[in-house]
Design a protein around this motif. Structure first.
Motif, PDB file in Angstrom:
ATOM      1  N   TYR A  52       0.809  -1.225   0.000  1.00 48.12           N
ATOM      2  CA  TYR A  52       0.000   0.000   0.000  1.00 48.12           C
ATOM      3  C   TYR A  52       0.843   1.276   0.000  1.00 48.12           C
ATOM      4  CZ  TYR A  52      -3.570  -3.410   1.008  1.00 48.12           C
ATOM      5  OH  TYR A  52      -4.382  -4.490   0.942  1.00 48.12           O
ATOM      6  N   ILE A  53       2.161   1.129   0.031  1.00 46.77           N
ATOM      7  CA  ILE A  53       3.028   2.318  -0.004  1.00 46.77           C
ATOM      8  C   ILE A  53       3.863   2.267  -1.294  1.00 46.77           C
ATOM      9  CG2 ILE A  53       3.112   2.720   2.478  1.00 46.77           C
ATOM     10  CD1 ILE A  53       5.702   1.170   2.645  1.00 46.77           C
ATOM     11  N   SER A  54       4.449   3.408  -1.663  1.00 40.60           N
ATOM     12  CA  SER A  54       5.145   3.431  -2.961  1.00 40.60           C
ATOM     13  C   SER A  54       6.557   2.860  -2.899  1.00 40.60           C
ATOM     14  CB  SER A  54       5.194   4.871  -3.507  1.00 40.60           C
ATOM     15  OG  SER A  54       6.137   5.629  -2.777  1.00 40.60           O
ATOM     16  N   SER A  55       7.166   2.837  -1.725  1.00 37.34           N
ATOM     17  CA  SER A  55       8.564   2.406  -1.668  1.00 37.34           C
ATOM     18  C   SER A  55       8.693   0.918  -1.976  1.00 37.34           C
ATOM     19  CB  SER A  55       9.158   2.735  -0.298  1.00 37.34           C
ATOM     20  OG  SER A  55       8.336   2.222   0.714  1.00 37.34           O
ATOM     21  N   VAL A  56       9.819   0.580  -2.606  1.00 38.73           N
ATOM     22  CA  VAL A  56      10.019  -0.775  -3.129  1.00 38.73           C
ATOM     23  C   VAL A  56      11.385  -1.329  -2.742  1.00 38.73           C
ATOM     24  CG1 VAL A  56       8.531  -0.406  -5.145  1.00 38.73           C
ATOM     25  CG2 VAL A  56      10.964   0.179  -5.267  1.00 38.73           C
ATOM     26  N   GLU A  57      11.564  -2.615  -2.995  1.00 37.87           N
ATOM     27  CA  GLU A  57      12.869  -3.258  -2.846  1.00 37.87           C
ATOM     28  C   GLU A  57      13.573  -3.161  -4.196  1.00 37.87           C
ATOM     29  OE1 GLU A  57      12.416  -3.539   0.564  1.00 37.87           O
ATOM     30  OE2 GLU A  57      13.354  -5.522   0.566  1.00 37.87           O
ATOM     31  N   ASN A  58      14.772  -2.585  -4.233  1.00 36.73           N
ATOM     32  CA  ASN A  58      15.461  -2.398  -5.504  1.00 36.73           C
ATOM     33  C   ASN A  58      16.960  -2.656  -5.310  1.00 36.73           C
ATOM     34  OD1 ASN A  58      16.894  -1.075  -7.685  1.00 36.73           O
ATOM     35  ND2 ASN A  58      14.946  -0.168  -8.281  1.00 36.73           N
ATOM     36  N   VAL A  59      17.418  -3.792  -5.832  1.00 39.20           N
ATOM     37  CA  VAL A  59      18.804  -4.215  -5.605  1.00 39.20           C
ATOM     38  C   VAL A  59      19.790  -3.274  -6.298  1.00 39.20           C
ATOM     39  CG1 VAL A  59      18.799  -5.866  -7.528  1.00 39.20           C
ATOM     40  CG2 VAL A  59      20.384  -6.193  -5.644  1.00 39.20           C
ATOM     41  N   PHE A  60      19.413  -2.735  -7.440  1.00 41.92           N
ATOM     42  CA  PHE A  60      20.270  -1.812  -8.182  1.00 41.92           C
ATOM     43  C   PHE A  60      20.530  -0.565  -7.328  1.00 41.92           C
ATOM     44  CE2 PHE A  60      20.251   1.979 -10.950  1.00 41.92           C
ATOM     45  CZ  PHE A  60      21.354   1.717 -11.754  1.00 41.92           C
ATOM     46  N   VAL A  61      19.474  -0.024  -6.748  1.00 43.18           N
ATOM     47  CA  VAL A  61      19.626   1.159  -5.890  1.00 43.18           C
ATOM     48  C   VAL A  61      20.489   0.795  -4.681  1.00 43.18           C
ATOM     49  CG1 VAL A  61      18.432   2.839  -4.432  1.00 43.18           C
ATOM     50  CG2 VAL A  61      17.462   2.193  -6.647  1.00 43.18           C
ATOM     51  N   SER A  62      20.250  -0.369  -4.123  1.00 41.11           N
ATOM     52  CA  SER A  62      21.006  -0.772  -2.929  1.00 41.11           C
ATOM     53  C   SER A  62      22.503  -0.796  -3.206  1.00 41.11           C
ATOM     54  CB  SER A  62      20.553  -2.152  -2.466  1.00 41.11           C
ATOM     55  OG  SER A  62      20.342  -2.124  -1.090  1.00 41.11           O
ATOM     56  N   PHE A  63      22.862  -1.237  -4.415  1.00 47.88           N
ATOM     57  CA  PHE A  63      24.277  -1.304  -4.774  1.00 47.88           C
ATOM     58  C   PHE A  63      24.903   0.094  -4.741  1.00 47.88           C
ATOM     59  CE2 PHE A  63      27.703  -1.190  -7.905  1.00 47.88           C
ATOM     60  CZ  PHE A  63      28.530  -2.192  -7.401  1.00 47.88           C
ATOM     61  N   PHE A  64      24.230   1.061  -5.355  1.00 50.36           N
ATOM     62  CA  PHE A  64      24.794   2.410  -5.426  1.00 50.36           C
ATOM     63  C   PHE A  64      24.588   3.211  -4.132  1.00 50.36           C
ATOM     64  CE2 PHE A  64      24.440   1.329  -9.917  1.00 50.36           C
ATOM     65  CZ  PHE A  64      25.735   1.617 -10.316  1.00 50.36           C
ATOM     66  N   ALA A  65      23.611   2.815  -3.341  1.00 47.28           N
ATOM     67  CA  ALA A  65      23.292   3.571  -2.132  1.00 47.28           C
ATOM     68  C   ALA A  65      23.831   2.879  -0.877  1.00 47.28           C
ATOM     69  CB  ALA A  65      21.796   3.795  -2.022  1.00 47.28           C
ATOM     70  N   VAL A  66      24.918   2.138  -1.030  1.00 45.33           N
ATOM     71  CA  VAL A  66      25.614   1.525   0.090  1.00 45.33           C
ATOM     72  C   VAL A  66      24.660   0.703   0.981  1.00 45.33           C
ATOM     73  CG1 VAL A  66      27.528   1.978   1.710  1.00 45.33           C
ATOM     74  CG2 VAL A  66      26.958   3.704   0.036  1.00 45.33           C
ATOM     75  N   GLY A  67      23.644   0.106   0.354  1.00 50.53           N
ATOM     76  CA  GLY A  67      22.758  -0.802   1.092  1.00 50.53           C
ATOM     77  C   GLY A  67      21.392  -0.240   1.455  1.00 50.53           C
ATOM     78  N   GLU A  68      21.013   0.865   0.821  1.00 55.82           N
ATOM     79  CA  GLU A  68      19.747   1.497   1.241  1.00 55.82           C
ATOM     80  C   GLU A  68      18.619   1.341   0.217  1.00 55.82           C
ATOM     81  OE1 GLU A  68      19.048   2.879   4.126  1.00 55.82           O
ATOM     82  OE2 GLU A  68      20.902   3.662   5.001  1.00 55.82           O
ATOM     83  N   GLY A  69      18.701   0.323  -0.618  1.00 55.64           N
ATOM     84  CA  GLY A  69      17.648   0.160  -1.638  1.00 55.64           C
ATOM     85  C   GLY A  69      16.514  -0.752  -1.214  1.00 55.64           C
ATOM     86  N   TRP A  70      16.597  -1.258   0.019  1.00 52.26           N
ATOM     87  CA  TRP A  70      15.543  -2.170   0.492  1.00 52.26           C
ATOM     88  C   TRP A  70      14.472  -1.304   1.156  1.00 52.26           C
ATOM     89  CZ3 TRP A  70      16.865  -5.997  -2.265  1.00 52.26           C
ATOM     90  CH2 TRP A  70      18.207  -6.303  -2.456  1.00 52.26           C
ATOM     91  N   HIS A  71      13.863  -0.474   0.323  1.00 56.76           N
ATOM     92  CA  HIS A  71      13.129   0.680   0.836  1.00 56.76           C
ATOM     93  C   HIS A  71      11.689   0.354   1.227  1.00 56.76           C
ATOM     94  CE1 HIS A  71      13.782   4.802   1.689  1.00 56.76           C
ATOM     95  NE2 HIS A  71      12.823   5.268   0.914  1.00 56.76           N
ATOM     96  N   ASN A  72      11.143  -0.755   0.703  1.00 56.62           N
ATOM     97  CA  ASN A  72       9.804  -1.162   1.144  1.00 56.62           C
ATOM     98  C   ASN A  72       9.919  -1.662   2.588  1.00 56.62           C
ATOM     99  OD1 ASN A  72       7.456  -3.627   1.010  1.00 56.62           O
ATOM    100  ND2 ASN A  72       6.889  -1.628   0.182  1.00 56.62           N
ATOM    101  N   TYR A  73      10.950  -2.442   2.853  1.00 59.85           N
ATOM    102  CA  TYR A  73      11.191  -2.893   4.226  1.00 59.85           C
ATOM    103  C   TYR A  73      11.424  -1.690   5.127  1.00 59.85           C
ATOM    104  CZ  TYR A  73      13.130  -5.283   8.270  1.00 59.85           C
ATOM    105  OH  TYR A  73      13.342  -5.735   9.547  1.00 59.85           O
ATOM    106  N   HIS A  74      12.281  -0.783   4.654  1.00 61.04           N
ATOM    107  CA  HIS A  74      12.658   0.341   5.508  1.00 61.04           C
ATOM    108  C   HIS A  74      11.463   1.215   5.891  1.00 61.04           C
ATOM    109  CE1 HIS A  74      14.738   3.585   7.362  1.00 61.04           C
ATOM    110  NE2 HIS A  74      14.364   4.443   6.426  1.00 61.04           N
TER     111      HIS A  74
END
Ligand code: ST9
Ligand code: ZN
Ligand code: ZN
Length: 337
Positions: free
Chosen positions: A252-274
């Motif tokens: 129900y929220i827009s944030s998603v899990e994105n491995v590509f982002v996580s790679f460039f963002a030093v581990g912060e792409g797991w944004h649905n969880y976050h």
């Protein structure tokens, strides 16, 4: 008869309160503002447009120099600084200070403030204020980088124009007293425009010249490339990680899990969880592509990081069943962390 002007709807009251409310209750039920897109007048800040434009041109030239005249060691140094600055944002401004997801002893705090200054994304206090407001009012006009306003706005457009009045009005209700209580953060905030030019631009450009004989031009342009790349790595979390990926924890929220982002963002792409469990110091369920987690764990081993907050497997499981999009099995499969 002239048409009657459209009447403004009264704004619904949004939840305010302590940081602890930034959990599934607020992310689930955040009400939308009554603002129409017409009310979103964009007041461009031309100074920022010009500065960002110049930075990007220099960064592009820096990229050209990487392949033509820069020494390999200068490029490697740039990659190291990218990650150090990135860690100042992820481990410091984000997980430690914006979310209070763990506690740190003063040597680690000092290191994090230095790294965060190297990344220049405003002072920790300003960064954390915008971020707390983002979590609390996500996807409304009170969200500084509201992803509903499109990729460019969420990515960097929000830094090129005046903030929506809602950000300022609703943002006032977000408690920042814990950060103002820290002398180190007050000091960084107060002297930011002295510390930042030295920490982000002058020192990083001089070191390659003094220590391994790089030209000043190469050192300067590669440092700007490092800075601009780190900005984009961070901004991707606000744009791509609010748009493209799976939603195993909360559909129900827009944030998603994105491995590509996580790679460039030093581990912060797991944004649905976050966004579902913002107090978890791991900012992810698992340890995959999460360099920040590894480093915090190392500091925990020597006692500099402690009281690491996390979420029980049971709570995650319940949430996955209640609001997940069904993709959890794919992401969680085989992970032993
Ligand atoms: C940068 C920040 O890039 C990036 C943050 C990204 C966050 C990502 C988070 C994702 C999760 C973590 C992932 C980490 C991944 C890391 C990977 C690393 C590889 N609440 O702001 P002003 C009020 S910075 C409450 O000037 P304007 C307040 O009274 C890049 N109140 O608004 C304030 O006064 P004061 C470099 C608020 O005039 C007053 O309004 N820096 C709030 O509309 C004025 O505030 C730049 O480019 C709030 N949230 O201007 C500079 N906000 O402060 C960019 C404001 O005295 N900034 N108020 O209390 C600016 O130039 C301006 O802010 C502006 C808006 C033009 C954008
Ligand atoms: Zn977000
Ligand atoms: Zn966060």
């Amino acid at each position: 008869m002239p048409p009657r002007p459209r009447e403004k709807q009264p704004l619904p009251s949004l939840p305010t309160g302590p940081l602890e409310e930034c959990d599934d209750v607020t992310t689930d039920k955040i009400p939308q503002t009554a603002y129409e897109p017409d009310d979103r007048k964009v007041e461009i800040v031309w100074r920022n447009v010009v500065v960002m434009g110049i930075l990007h041109l220099v960064a592009l030239y820096g990229l050209y120099l990487v392949f033509t005249s820069a020494m390999l060691i200068t490029t490697l140094y740039g990659v190291i600084l990218y990650n150090l600055g990135g860690f100042g944002i992820t481990g410091g401004a984000h997980r430690l200070w914006a979310h209070r997801a763990y506690k740190a002893k003063w040597p680690l705090k000092l290191l994090l403030v230095l790294c965060q200054t190297l990344a220049h994304q405003n002072s920790v206090i300003e960064w954390a204020r915008d971020h707390r407001v983002h979590h609390k009012f996500q996807e409304t006009d009170a969200d500084p980088h509201n992803a509903k306003r499109g990729f460019f706005f969420a990515h960097m457009g929000w830094l090129l124009c005046k903030k929506h009045q809602e950000v300022k009005d609703k943002g006032k209700g977000v408690d920042m007293s814990d950060l103002y209580a820290e002398p180190l953060l007050r000091l960084q905030h107060k002297y930011f425009y002295v510390l930042m030019p030295i920490g982000c631009f002058v020192l990083p450009s001089i070191i390659p010249v003094v220590f391994w004989g790089e030209t000043l031009m190469n050192a300067y342009c590669l440092n700007i490339l490092r800075y601009v790349s780190c900005l984009h790595g961070t901004w991707l979390v606000n744009s791509a990680a609010h748009m493209w990926g799976s939603k195993p924890y909360d559909k129900y929220i827009s944030s998603v899990e994105n491995v590509f982002v996580s790679f460039f963002a030093v581990g912060e792409g797991w944004h649905n969880y976050h966004h579902t469990f913002p107090w978890d110091y791991k900012a992810a369920e698992f340890g995959k592509v999460n360099w920040t987690l590894r480093i915090i764990n190392l500091f925990a081993k020597i006692g500099w990081a402690y009281e690491l907050k996390s979420v029980s497997k049971e709570m995650i499981k319940t949430r996955v069943h209640r609001t997940g999009d069904g993709s959890h099995e794919i992401w969680g499969w085989g992970d032993k962390d």
